[in-house]
Scaffold this motif. Structure first.
Motif, mmCIF file in Angstrom:
data_model
loop_
_atom_site.group_PDB
_atom_site.id
_atom_site.type_symbol
_atom_site.label_atom_id
_atom_site.label_comp_id
_atom_site.label_asym_id
_atom_site.label_seq_id
_atom_site.Cartn_x
_atom_site.Cartn_y
_atom_site.Cartn_z
ATOM 1 N N GLU A 189 -20.177 -27.974 34.019
ATOM 2 C CA GLU A 189 -19.737 -26.630 34.407
ATOM 3 C C GLU A 189 -18.379 -26.723 35.088
ATOM 4 O O GLU A 189 -18.193 -27.516 36.008
ATOM 5 N N GLU B 285 -18.865 -29.933 37.316
ATOM 6 C CA GLU B 285 -20.153 -30.382 37.856
ATOM 7 C C GLU B 285 -21.037 -30.786 36.688
ATOM 8 O O GLU B 285 -21.215 -30.015 35.742
ATOM 9 N N ALA C 4 -27.795 -31.816 34.306
ATOM 10 C CA ALA C 4 -28.629 -32.546 33.351
ATOM 11 C C ALA C 4 -29.307 -31.600 32.359
ATOM 12 O O ALA C 4 -29.747 -30.502 32.720
ATOM 13 N N ARG C 5 -29.387 -32.036 31.105
ATOM 14 C CA ARG C 5 -30.126 -31.306 30.071
ATOM 15 C C ARG C 5 -30.994 -32.281 29.305
ATOM 16 O O ARG C 5 -30.620 -33.419 29.092
ATOM 17 N N ASN D 224 -25.125 -34.063 41.103
ATOM 18 C CA ASN D 224 -26.205 -33.714 42.033
ATOM 19 C C ASN D 224 -27.074 -34.948 42.274
ATOM 20 O O ASN D 224 -27.452 -35.639 41.331
ATOM 21 N N ASP E 281 -24.813 -28.839 49.169
ATOM 22 C CA ASP E 281 -25.131 -27.928 48.068
ATOM 23 C C ASP E 281 -26.082 -26.819 48.531
ATOM 24 O O ASP E 281 -26.790 -26.982 49.524
ATOM 25 N N ARG F 253 -25.595 -19.540 44.867
ATOM 26 C CA ARG F 253 -25.260 -18.401 44.010
ATOM 27 C C ARG F 253 -26.054 -17.143 44.353
ATOM 28 O O ARG F 253 -25.656 -16.042 44.005
ATOM 29 N N GLU G 153 -20.715 -20.801 44.191
ATOM 30 C CA GLU G 153 -21.466 -20.909 42.934
ATOM 31 C C GLU G 153 -21.777 -19.524 42.406
ATOM 32 O O GLU G 153 -21.929 -18.587 43.188
ATOM 33 N N GLU H 189 -19.932 -14.520 38.595
ATOM 34 C CA GLU H 189 -20.307 -13.962 37.297
ATOM 35 C C GLU H 189 -19.400 -12.826 36.845
ATOM 36 O O GLU H 189 -19.425 -12.452 35.684
ATOM 37 N N TYR I 245 -20.593 -18.138 35.431
ATOM 38 C CA TYR I 245 -20.558 -17.680 34.057
ATOM 39 C C TYR I 245 -19.275 -16.921 33.707
ATOM 40 O O TYR I 245 -18.935 -16.807 32.535
#
Ligand code: C2E
Ligand code: CA
Ligand code: CA
Ligand code: CA
Length: 275
Positions: free
Chosen positions: A44, A58, A61-62, A113, A175, A199, A232, A235, A254
């Motif tokens: 991101e 940043e 993980a996926r 992270n 964070d 966020r 964070e 949008e 976003y």
């Protein structure tokens, strides 16, 4: 009534069984997925809200699972923590991310992270530095993001660990600031280099006066403690302009795009002459 009760119990047992089976499959899937390389880093963008320029990324993980499709970290990180795989998973992802980030312009940082469980390992700093050396990646381009600092009993361990990371030039962000995991007290326990406003405060900034007050207060806290701030969950253009009124923040969200694959990041950076 008795019969119905028994049926209901049977139903309950069945659904428990289903859940346990699902949980078992999830654990198995994570173990195997890790061996098969199904976990990948997404990225991101992090933006200097003043200039609009990219300052770094940043890593998020996926899990690209053949069975479940793309799975987010809120699902598999807690399970990986419970089954003792978080360090291996995290180090696998960091190794990949260091390779990716090495190709980016040297001005760009990489944030990762780190689970509080990893900070309980007194060898964590050595292990991380070893990855940096192996990748030949400058520690000054790496930032780690942490939330709660895993209990006060071993705060001394965490502090010395953080200090040795900082001595190598790695920066440490607090964070999810403002949530239950990251409170004011945390700010005094460790020598952080940056605050990341969660966020939940940022995305509602433009429509909630309370959120605006909270962000404003964090902003003045940051100025007072000489701690730079990242917001964070940026949008919308409204949120962006509100943030710019409060101070000189970095931001991510976003408005600047969804987290993207290494390949997509490379294409975007190439187009901007940042590769
Ligand atoms: P986080 O560190 O607070 O990361 C931000 C999360 O918000 C990400 O979700 C991101 O995709 C999402 N997000 C970013 N911008 C926006 C926005 O404008 N609006 C909205 N609604 N959401 C936005 P994601 O990727 O699902 O990550 C969730 C959490 O999982 C992260 O929260 C982080 O705590 C954790 N995580 C991710 N990768 C790792 C990892 O490698 N290790 C560990 N220990 N935790 C990780
Ligand atoms: Ca984070
Ligand atoms: Ca957050
Ligand atoms: Ca988080």
């Amino acid at each position: 009534a008795k019969r119905r009760g028994r049926n209901r119990f049977a139903w309950f047992e069945q659904s428990m069984e289903k859940e346990l089976r699902f949980r078992g499959e999830l654990e198995q899937g994570i173990r195997e997925g890790l061996k098969r390389g199904e976990f990948v880093p997404y990225y991101e963008k992090q933006i200097d809200l003043e200039s609009g320029e990219i300052t770094g990324f940043e890593m998020l993980a996926r899990w690209i699972s053949p069975r479940h499709g793309m799975v987010g970290p809120e699902v598999f990180i807690p399970v990986a923590e419970e089954i003792g795989l978080i360090a291996e998973l995290s180090e696998t992802l960091i190794t990949m991310a260091l390779e990716d980030a090495k190709a980016w312009d040297a001005s760009l940082t990489l944030s990762v992270n780190i689970s509080p469980l990893q900070l309980r390992d007194p060898w964590f700093a050595q292990r991380l530095l070893k990855l940096l050396v192996a990748a030949n990646f400058p520690p000054t381009r790496l930032e780690i993001e942490i939330t709660e600092t895993c209990l006060h009993e071993n705060i001394a361990v965490v502090r010395s660990l953080i200090t040795s990371l900082k001595n190598q030039g790695i920066r440490i962000s607090l964070d999810d600031f403002g949530t239950g995991y990251s409170s004011l007290a945390q700010l005094r326990t460790l020598p952080f280099d940056r605050i990341k406003i969660d966020r939940s405060f940022v995305s509602s900034l433009a429509r909630s006066a309370d959120s605006a007050s909270i962000v404003e207060a964090i902003s003045s806290l940051g100025r007072g403690m000489a701690l730079p701030i990242t917001a964070e969950g940026v949008e919308s253009a409204e949120v962006l302009s509100a943030l710019r009124r409060f101070g000189q923040f970095k931001g991510q969200g976003y408005l600047y795009g969804q987290p993207a694959s290494a390949e997509a990041v490379r294409r975007e950076l190439a187009a901007q002459g940042l590769l």
